[in-house]
Write a protein that holds these residues in place. Structure first.
Motif, mmCIF file in Angstrom:
data_model
loop_
_atom_site.group_PDB
_atom_site.id
_atom_site.type_symbol
_atom_site.label_atom_id
_atom_site.label_comp_id
_atom_site.label_asym_id
_atom_site.label_seq_id
_atom_site.Cartn_x
_atom_site.Cartn_y
_atom_site.Cartn_z
ATOM 1 N N GLY A 1 67.782 -12.774 -3.272
ATOM 2 C CA GLY A 1 68.811 -11.731 -3.187
ATOM 3 C C GLY A 1 68.598 -10.619 -4.203
ATOM 4 N N ASN B 1 81.192 -7.108 -7.619
ATOM 5 C CA ASN B 1 80.188 -6.049 -7.451
ATOM 6 C C ASN B 1 79.469 -6.153 -6.110
ATOM 7 N N ILE B 2 79.054 -7.366 -5.745
ATOM 8 C CA ILE B 2 78.292 -7.516 -4.494
ATOM 9 C C ILE B 2 79.201 -7.349 -3.281
ATOM 10 N N GLY C 1 85.449 -12.692 -1.743
ATOM 11 C CA GLY C 1 85.065 -12.322 -3.114
ATOM 12 C C GLY C 1 84.614 -10.870 -3.169
HETATM 13 N N1 LIG Z 1 71.223 -14.650 -4.287
HETATM 14 C C1 LIG Z 1 71.013 -13.981 -5.392
HETATM 15 O O1 LIG Z 1 69.874 -13.699 -5.767
HETATM 16 C C2 LIG Z 1 72.179 -13.534 -6.212
HETATM 17 C C3 LIG Z 1 72.073 -12.362 -6.967
HETATM 18 C C4 LIG Z 1 73.174 -11.947 -7.723
HETATM 19 C C5 LIG Z 1 74.322 -12.716 -7.728
HETATM 20 N N2 LIG Z 1 74.373 -13.857 -7.010
HETATM 21 C C6 LIG Z 1 75.602 -14.674 -6.988
HETATM 22 O O2 LIG Z 1 76.668 -13.854 -6.521
HETATM 23 C C7 LIG Z 1 77.802 -14.048 -7.338
HETATM 24 C C8 LIG Z 1 78.647 -12.800 -7.322
HETATM 25 O O3 LIG Z 1 77.938 -11.754 -7.956
HETATM 26 P P1 LIG Z 1 78.674 -10.397 -8.338
HETATM 27 O O4 LIG Z 1 77.648 -9.543 -8.972
HETATM 28 O O5 LIG Z 1 79.452 -9.880 -7.197
HETATM 29 O O6 LIG Z 1 79.660 -10.929 -9.472
HETATM 30 P P2 LIG Z 1 81.066 -10.350 -9.884
HETATM 31 O O7 LIG Z 1 81.384 -10.979 -11.188
HETATM 32 O O8 LIG Z 1 81.086 -8.881 -9.779
HETATM 33 O O9 LIG Z 1 82.066 -10.931 -8.794
HETATM 34 C C9 LIG Z 1 82.417 -12.278 -8.779
HETATM 35 C C10 LIG Z 1 83.518 -12.524 -7.774
HETATM 36 O O10 LIG Z 1 83.886 -13.894 -7.877
HETATM 37 C C11 LIG Z 1 85.296 -13.978 -8.001
HETATM 38 N N3 LIG Z 1 85.666 -15.158 -8.776
HETATM 39 C C12 LIG Z 1 85.224 -15.502 -10.012
HETATM 40 N N4 LIG Z 1 85.835 -16.634 -10.411
HETATM 41 C C13 LIG Z 1 86.675 -16.988 -9.415
HETATM 42 C C14 LIG Z 1 87.583 -18.050 -9.247
HETATM 43 N N5 LIG Z 1 87.742 -18.982 -10.191
HETATM 44 N N6 LIG Z 1 88.308 -18.094 -8.093
HETATM 45 C C15 LIG Z 1 88.142 -17.159 -7.133
HETATM 46 N N7 LIG Z 1 87.282 -16.115 -7.250
HETATM 47 C C16 LIG Z 1 86.571 -16.044 -8.379
HETATM 48 C C17 LIG Z 1 85.710 -12.699 -8.684
HETATM 49 O O11 LIG Z 1 87.079 -12.431 -8.463
HETATM 50 C C18 LIG Z 1 84.786 -11.705 -7.998
HETATM 51 O O12 LIG Z 1 85.327 -11.334 -6.772
HETATM 52 C C19 LIG Z 1 77.215 -14.393 -8.716
HETATM 53 O O13 LIG Z 1 78.133 -15.137 -9.481
HETATM 54 C C20 LIG Z 1 75.984 -15.176 -8.374
HETATM 55 O O14 LIG Z 1 76.311 -16.541 -8.281
HETATM 56 C C21 LIG Z 1 73.330 -14.283 -6.257
#
Ligand SMILES: NC(=O)c1ccc[n+]([C@@H]2O[C@H](COP(=O)([O-])OP(=O)(O)OC[C@H]3O[C@@H](n4cnc5c(N)ncnc54)[C@H](O)[C@@H]3O)[C@@H](O)[C@H]2O)c1
Ligand SMILES: O=C(O)[C@H](O)COP(=O)(O)O
Length: 400
Positions: free
Chosen positions: A286, A151-152, A148
């Protein structure tokens, strides 16, 4: 507007809301029934939450509720389908906490490699054990797999490269060309990532499609003794398969999220994983750096303030990307009372369901053009009847 803030958000965000003149009700203790009760009592127009769950009961509690802002990235804690069915906008704050999560991810990897938490725990107990803790592998030159690249994921790649790790990745929109540009290896699937790396970290959003993405076949593909990091959501991992890998394959795991994670902010909890010697659990922290919290709270306030002034919703996650409209009608008309109402009446009689509409006024405010996209059986006689109406100048209908 009345804004209910049902979680701890940084004070800069609350100040930005108050400076904009909103009535802000700030109660981070709200959850479950208490949240439903507060929504009913305060009748807010906007609800701001972090991980607090927004259920169908919460959605029904305030008829005034028009917007829910998730002060964070993942919005799987909100009943988005229910909000869409009730015409309530849902927005998030993308990218505002990604650096914090990437930093924790790298922290967990180093912690596991050097067993830092166990070192510290033993030292606090007065135990000296250089014999055991001197056996780390080292990270340089190992391969990290990122599942994935949102952003992260992208922030993790940058930091992993600074550690001289080789990076491979799979993401649903990653192409071999994009991977090459980023200086990383391209994988065709999550299992392919597992097969190619000795450290794997998950960063896909939690959706029905990503549920149990890390399943038994994923863990079977990981080499023995690998490091596995999950900072996204528990649902992305099949926990039985994870437990199998911990027992049978010597997997070492760093988990910021896990099944049965407490919904409360403080309290005791029980978890088989938390006590496992190969697992380091953190407290879903996180996103919890001051930098990330300030950025997220300011973004949540920007979303709310923009909505209150313009009606637009930045970062909206629940608008249809494409409406089911089959046709578009364009009506040039005089800008006078009742003209559009008569046009709409005619469309309604023809059973044309309007999906999108816009009315632009020409300078001088004498004439305007209305464009409406609709679903229906677009026979010529309906367009003709509209064109014959008083103060309508011209009508055209096209198929989309
Ligand atoms: N632990 C924490 O405190 C913390 C903090 C922020 C985010 N998060 C989690 O991390 C996740 C990712 O955050 P981000 O900021 O990178 O989000 P983002 O929206 O920038 O990235 C999401 C990723 O998920 C992929 N994705 C979405 N739907 C999909 C699907 N159906 N099939 C395959 N891939 C799919 C996207 O292609 C992308 O690569 C968040 O959704 C959240 O659940 C956790
Ligand atoms: O999706 C997110 O942004 C994280 O899970 C952060 O959750 P929190 O706001 O409850 O810390």
């Amino acid at each position: 507007m009345t804004i209910l803030v049902a979680d701890n958000i940084a004070s800069v965000g609350l100040e930005a809301l108050e400076e904009a003149g909103h009535h802000v009700v700030d109660d981070a203790s709200l959850n479950g029934d208490a949240l439903v009760e507060a929504l009913g009592r305060e009748q807010p127009n906007i609800l701001i939450v972090r991980s607090t769950k927004v259920t169908p009961e919460a959605l029904d509690a305030s008829p005034a509720l028009s917007l829910i802002v998730r002060a964070g990235a993942g919005y799987d804690t909100i009943d988005v389908e229910g909000a869409s069915a009730r015409g309530i906008y849902v927005a998030n704050c993308p990218g505002k906490n990604s650096v914090a999560v990437a930093e924790l991810t790298i922290g967990l990897i180093v912690s596991i490699d050097r067993r830092i938490p166990d070192n510290v725990a033993d030292a606090r107990d007065g135990k000296w054990n250089k014999k055991t803790y001197a056996k780390a592998e080292g990270l340089k030159g190992q391969t990290i797999g990122v599942v994935g690249l949102g952003n992260i994921g992208e922030e993790v790649v940058r930091r992993a490269q600074a550690f001289d790790l080789d990076v491979v990745a799979w993401s649903r929109s990653l192409t071999p060309e994009r991977a090459e540009d980023m200086g990383i290896g391209y994988c065709e699937s999550a299992v392919d990532v597992a097969r190619s790396a000795s450290i794997v970290t998950l960063h896909v959003a939690s959706t029905p499609e990503t549920k149990h993405l890390a399943d038994r076949s994923f863990f079977e593909a990981l080499p023995k003794g690998s490091i596995f990091i999950n900072t996204t959501r528990a649902a992305v991992v099949d926990e039985d398969a994870l437990k199998w890998a911990l027992e049978e394959r010597g997997l070492r795991a760093g988990l910021d999220v896990f099944h049965g994670e407490p919904a409360v902010k403080q309290g005791s909890f029980e978890s088989e994983l938390a006590g496992h010697p190969n697992v380091y659990i953190t407290h879903h922290i996180g996103a919890s750096t001051q930098q990330a919290q300030d950025a997220t709270a300011l973004e949540a306030a920007r979303v709310a303030n923009t909505f209150s002034v313009t009606g637009d919703v930045p970062n909206c996650v629940n608008l249809a990307s494409q409406s089911p409209a089959t046709h578009q009608i364009t009506v040039r008309h005089l800008d006078e009372v009742g003209v559009l109402a008569r046009v709409l009446d005619e469309m309604s009689k023809a059973d044309w369901n309007i999906q999108e509409m816009e009315n632009e006024i020409f300078s001088g405010a004498k004439a305007a053009v209305a464009t409406m996209r609709f679903n229906g059986d677009a026979t010529d006689d309906v367009a003709e009847r509209i064109e014959q109406q008083e103060k309508v100048l011209a009508v055209s209908v096209i198929e989309l």
